[in-house]
Design a protein around this motif. Sequence first.
Motif, PDB file in Angstrom:
ATOM      1  N   ARG B 340       0.819  -1.225   0.000  1.00  0.00           N
ATOM      2  CA  ARG B 340       0.000   0.000   0.000  1.00  0.00           C
ATOM      3  C   ARG B 340       0.853   1.276   0.000  1.00  0.00           C
ATOM      4  N   ARG B 360      -0.396  -2.880   5.707  1.00  0.00           N
ATOM      5  CA  ARG B 360      -1.662  -3.609   5.815  1.00  0.00           C
ATOM      6  C   ARG B 360      -1.371  -4.734   6.784  1.00  0.00           C
ATOM      7  N   ASP B 361      -2.255  -4.949   7.746  1.00  0.00           N
ATOM      8  CA  ASP B 361      -1.925  -5.824   8.876  1.00  0.00           C
ATOM      9  C   ASP B 361      -1.432  -7.201   8.431  1.00  0.00           C
ATOM     10  N   GLU B 362      -2.206  -7.848   7.567  1.00  0.00           N
ATOM     11  CA  GLU B 362      -1.858  -9.214   7.156  1.00  0.00           C
ATOM     12  C   GLU B 362      -1.881  -9.280   5.638  1.00  0.00           C
ATOM     13  N   SER B 366      -3.033 -11.038  -0.015  1.00  0.00           N
ATOM     14  CA  SER B 366      -3.196 -10.058  -1.085  1.00  0.00           C
ATOM     15  C   SER B 366      -2.075 -10.097  -2.111  1.00  0.00           C
ATOM     16  N   LYS B 399       3.165  -9.889   9.599  1.00  0.00           N
ATOM     17  CA  LYS B 399       2.372  -8.731  10.007  1.00  0.00           C
ATOM     18  C   LYS B 399       3.055  -7.433   9.586  1.00  0.00           C
ATOM     19  N   TYR B 401       1.847  -3.997  10.742  1.00  0.00           N
ATOM     20  CA  TYR B 401       0.853  -3.164  11.429  1.00  0.00           C
ATOM     21  C   TYR B 401       1.087  -1.667  11.262  1.00  0.00           C
ATOM     22  N   ASN B 463      -4.851   2.386  10.415  1.00  0.00           N
ATOM     23  CA  ASN B 463      -5.612   1.236   9.902  1.00  0.00           C
ATOM     24  C   ASN B 463      -6.344   0.514  11.019  1.00  0.00           C
TER      25      ASN B 463
END
Lengths: 647, 635
Positions: B340, B360-362, B366, B399, B401, B463
Amino acid sequence: MRGIIIFTITTSICYLSLLLPFGMSTEQSSANRGRSELEAARLAVIGDFKVGLDKLSREIELYQQVAATEQVAQLRQQHAATREAFKRVEWLLEYIDPTAVKRFINGAPLPKTEPHVPAIVIIEPSGLQRLDELVWEEEPDFAAVRKMLNKLQREYADLQLYARNRRLQHRQLFEALRLEVVRIFTLGVSGFDTPASGLAMTENLATLLAIDHVYDYYAESVEEQDAILHRRIVTALRRGEELLSGADFNTFNRLTFLTEVINPLTSGLVDAQELLEVEFSAAARNPVNPRAKLLFGADWLNADVYAKLPLSDYEAARVELGRLLFFDPILSTNNQRACASCHLPEKAFTDGSARSLALDREGTILRNSPTLINSVFAEKFFYDLREERLDRQIKHVVHDSLEFATDFIEIVEKLSQSEEYVALFRAAYPENPDYMLSRYSVSDALGRFVKSLRAHNSPFDRMARGEAAADSEVAAGFNLFMGKAACGTCHFAPTFSGLVPPYFRESESEVLGVPATKVWENAQIDSDLGRLTNSKPGDEAYFHAFSFKTPTVRNAALTAPYMHNGVYAELEEVMDFYNRGGGAGIGSFVDHQTLPPDALELDTEEIGSLITFMEALTDTSGLTKTPIHLPEFSVAEWNGRRIGGEY
Amino acid sequence: MRTFYFLLGLMTLSAGAINAQLVFPTEIELPEGFAPTQVLMPGSPLDLQVLFIGGVDLVQTTPTYGNPAGVAVAKEWHDFIGFTPDDTGETMGWVTVNHESIYNDDRIGDGGGMTAFRVERDPITGLLNVVDQELSDGREGKFFNVDFVNTVGETGMNCGGISSVVDGRIWTAEEWFRGDNSAINNGVFSNNNALGAGPYGIGSSSNQGVRDTSEFTIDSPDFPAFDGMTIPKYQNFNWMVEIDPREATAIRKQYNWGRQGFEGGAITPDNKYVYLGVDATPGFWLRFVADTPGDFTQGDLQVYKHDADNKWISIGENDPEKLLNLSAEAVAVGATMYNRNEWVTVDPNTGDIYWTETGRDEPAGSWNDEAAAGAVFAPHHLARAIEQGVTGPDAEDYKDYYGRVLKYDAITEEVSVAIEGGPFFEVSPLEADYPEKHLSNPDGLSFMEIDGQSFLIICEDLNGDDHGRMPFENDNANGGLGNRLCELFLLDLSIEDAVVDDLIRITAVPLGAEITGAVVTPDGKSLLVNSQHPSGINPFPYNHSLTFAIHGFDELLVSNLTGPNGVPSETFSAYPNPTLQTVFLNDRQDVALYSQLGQRLRVYRNVSQIDVSQLAAGIYYLQNENGETIEIVKE
């Protein structure tokens, strides 16, 4: 801590001349002793918490080992042991990272969308509640259990690392304890987080014992200064343990539990916090007033936080202006419809129609008119949860071609042709002359009026606060509501809406399978897609189809017909629908129905009690005031408008 | 008295040894004639001025959808701000504000949008005045809707953009990648509604997105490969779009830069390269190389691949098929994947490019398919995965975060981490600095000079609030409703290997406002910022999306932005910093703030500094755990 570590007795004495005038004198030496006791209590609590965290870690490991052996009985036993270990630390773990606990450890077993990413990504549920379902299946899928346990183990390891290194304060310990007391009552005794195993009562006892254990460390400090308070708290704890020991889920008396255990604890903990001079968190931005003592008290939830409207010196003028606007049809394009057209005060601000009449008098608008009383207590507004701000609800009505069919430019132009209105706006919004009469002030005034529509004094509220004797029929109904009938797992106490305790910061929606018409077999689901079509990109997930905000049950006696489409005219019909398992029981079932599809097996007498309880939630006192006059306009044909609208 | 000495000593000892937390009395008595050390906190040299209120101010519109030119209530969700200097010297220049939304409007046009206005510096007050304008299309007023509908077609989710450091040319970025027409309409659902429900309108005029979903024929002679092409309507979204701020109209959708969920971009000082941020996982690092500097209609679109000899791989500009399916092309050439990418900015002095990778956390789910198909992970993700003890960024339990800011060095063509978000307690910030210092999910990014020194302006957009992103130590973190606090930080670019501890938090913003779009005026005096979706409990107008200016940066010295230097003192003392509206303490400790009447207002635990920006002017007392007291006078 460097500077402080160096402090010694000698240096402290050097400071005496400085210290003496302020806050510390010889007579306060007992207070000092009290403080070192307090400090010992804090350290002991934190030490125990860390031991508890390690214990949970071991239980998860054991759980993994048992899952590998594929022994169902042992698996269920170990599941219970793991949950119990969680319940011992839940009070503080939840406080430290509520989002992570909900997401990974003990969240509802329902899919969610990934928050705050520019795409729809569906996150499947994980954690102990999902495991509760998995291990209580007739033949548990061990591979799935193991996979979920591996995830639980990893996520818990992260969380544990974070949680054990926090610097915990007295304030936080007290706040966390109070949250846990509320959690036991609002979620625990309703069986909320043990959907399949039915272990609720055993777990609640474990939770209460954890609270007891923590209080024990502070007990001496409290008792020393206020023995009566100490006794009040201890008595409540003992009574709670007694009531929960071996309790039967269906016959457990929740109203007694509330008045004899929960109320003395929530109030006692606040009193103790005050007594010990432990600071409170700043109230202004918390949904729950940190000093509120009773869950069913009028001050428990902070309406201003939900309304998201700034405190104002002109509050009263704005509310009154909002009331005028609410009843004034000048807001609609034909000057004949007001907010009050569909929100009649005598019907708790609903209109008695299945769906409200449209502006053209021919069709209807999309959904049933909901009550506005206590509607401020929500994270999001409208049946489809499309609006986050109370003062912006009006925008949707203004623009909707079936409702006011106008825009704010037209409304402001019209209002500015009334000297009386202009004067009222000037008096209520003097700070920003440029925006005195604008979309902002019109919305703000209406928002504040809706915020003012609050009622917390129904017969049941008085029983819940212990001010009135419990009526046995109401108590029986309440017990069913929170227990066997499982109403309280979605219509959460004390708002009896989808506002989720104990934080009260999220409004839930549910998929019930509400039928298009009132038939009890082969029903067709109402085609309204609800939350899926609320035009919030983040809600475009399949499980939001047919999903609607869980409204309050308060004032239900006045708000017929029921459901988002008004399909049921009577509360008996609503109960019949739920008793059959919602859409699943009448043919209008969708796979992602969130209401458990099982029949509740309530008999007529039980349904009667439930309705008696709901009828005891009526309170509109002081809220039905209607203006006696609407402001004059320079346009003659606009005068003579009917208060509350023509139709 | 002896007992007292003894107890006091015991207390302070234990306080030191075990990080004790004492209770402060709810009330203290102030004896006559008591004269504690006095600390003066002057008002901030920075002050706020509101320029443009979304959802309330009116904008001038062009004839749209058969409606005549007129006015409409401005859209909201302010995001990017562009600034175009006025070469004529008549005014200061034009400000353009993005509206990150997709909803319909009969006069402004459906989708998102942009508002333009012109400002001058008032010679007397130093404030900015929004000046009256008459545009060549006949519109008159202060605020103007940028006409997309009648020029290049509607836009959606106008998020970041480009404000060229060369000449103030402006592009708006259409974020939130859309995959079909139903996704731009929000009224007709067929996308992921597993139930296959048919067309459905909710009968409301305010709750739908783009209504006209008929096929779109591109009219853009600048791009012969696209001109005259007919595409599904949704494919005319997610481009970079150049606009003319002077005439409040769109110029072109930049079809030759490809179709992506663009979030931001920057143009290099030589006017040759455009670097582009794509908010997706995977997000690719793209650039466009103009054949002729300043002419961005012809050139080469390239994607970054860190492990190739030639790190920039051409996608070409003449194949609509490739540009419409840019992600697939990037995967096919094995490009480097980020998590991102958001805003991009350029340091005009060095030519270095910075961009935010918000995280993005996880991310695994994606970008796994793309990784399997040959795209490669950015090296810092591989390193992080090793640190986390997982098999790679494609591991389910990898992760991310907190996100980070990345730096691209145009000379070496290498990407490095400029500052890593966190709390990562093992690395940064120092455990002792948390929670004052933390950086999560940086999003908006800009550049400014203060006192001749270069700074990055970093805006958070969280987020989530877990894993320390909203420090639970904050009074309001728990149980808060919409209490997410996104902060505005400055980072001194002269700091090597910057860590979270180096961030400077600017408190001169409304409480709870989510700050974005920061851009500095050409005279260096003012920072223009947007508050995108502020909490409603701010006083009007700060409870609305709005554009405001923070004035006074030209008078600041770098030293105004830091705390006291040197080792912590053993004596209880406080150092006011008016710019930051922060009182720094001699050391980390517990303190309580009392009113002039001795009422306890608030207890601060484990702090080395206190934010007093929200305190009313007046006299306060600060007491530490030893009962020592300092008087604070806030002006």
